[in-house]
Design an enzyme around this catalytic site. Structure first.
Site, PDB file in Angstrom:
ATOM      1  N   LEU A  96      42.815  24.495  45.025  1.00  0.00           N
ATOM      2  CA  LEU A  96      41.460  24.621  45.541  1.00  0.00           C
ATOM      3  C   LEU A  96      40.508  25.021  44.420  1.00  0.00           C
ATOM      4  CD1 LEU A  96      39.706  24.961  48.266  1.00  0.00           C
ATOM      5  CD2 LEU A  96      40.187  27.399  47.962  1.00  0.00           C
ATOM      6  N   CYS A  97      39.296  24.458  44.412  1.00  0.00           N
ATOM      7  CA  CYS A  97      38.219  24.900  43.528  1.00  0.00           C
ATOM      8  C   CYS A  97      36.933  24.922  44.338  1.00  0.00           C
ATOM      9  CB  CYS A  97      38.112  24.014  42.288  1.00  0.00           C
ATOM     10  SG  CYS A  97      37.463  22.360  42.592  1.00  0.00           S
ATOM     11  N   HIS A  98      35.800  24.784  43.680  1.00  0.00           N
ATOM     12  CA  HIS A  98      34.525  24.819  44.397  1.00  0.00           C
ATOM     13  C   HIS A  98      34.290  23.532  45.188  1.00  0.00           C
ATOM     14  CE1 HIS A  98      30.407  25.834  45.351  1.00  0.00           C
ATOM     15  NE2 HIS A  98      30.055  24.644  44.918  1.00  0.00           N
ATOM     16  N   ILE A 146      36.255  24.588  48.256  1.00  0.00           N
ATOM     17  CA  ILE A 146      35.888  25.633  49.213  1.00  0.00           C
ATOM     18  C   ILE A 146      34.612  25.269  49.970  1.00  0.00           C
ATOM     19  CG2 ILE A 146      34.533  27.136  47.688  1.00  0.00           C
ATOM     20  CD1 ILE A 146      36.422  29.417  49.128  1.00  0.00           C
TER      21      ILE A 146
END
Length: 98
Positions: free
Chosen positions: A57-59, A85
Site C-alpha cells: 500500500l502507498c498513497h 490509501i
C-alpha cells in the site's frame, strides 16, 4: 504484476499489509495492523517482511506498484493495492488519523 482492490484485500483473512509511505504520510492517515516499511529504505529492511503473501500500500498506488514489482523480482509473493490509501478510504474501509 498482481494487484487487488482495497475491498478485495478487506475480504482476505490475516493478510500482511505493507505500507511503503514515508513516516510523515503515515502520521496523517494509516491502516491498523499495517507493517510500515518506507520505500526509501525498504531494501535495508527486507528481513523484516512477514512470511507469506504481501500486499503493498502507498498513497495512490504508484509507489506500491514499483515496490510490488521489486518484491516479485526478489522472489516474494506480492500484490499491489490499487489506488493506495486514497482508494482505501474512498471504499469506506477503516483508517486511523493523526
Amino acid at each position: 504484476m498482481k494487484s487487488i482492490t482495497p475491498a478485495e484485500f478487506a475480504r482476505l483473512d490475516h493478510a500482511a499489509l505493507i505500507d511503503v509511505r514515508e513516516p510523515y504520510e503515515v502520521a496523517q492517515v494509516s491502516v491498523a495492523g499495517a507493517v510500515m516499511l518506507p520505500m526509501s529504505s525498504l531494501q535495508e529492511h527486507l528481513a523484516e517482511l512477514p512470511e507469506g503473501p504481501l500486499y503493498v500500500l502507498c498513497h495512490s498506488g504508484a509507489r506500491s506498484a514499483r515496490v510490488t514489482l521489486f518484491l516479485e523480482q526478489q522472489g516474494y509473493d506480492a500484490a499491489n493495492i490499487e489506488g493506495g490509501i486514497v482508494e482505501w478510504e474512498a471504499s469506506g474501509l477503516a483508517v486511523q488519523r493523526g
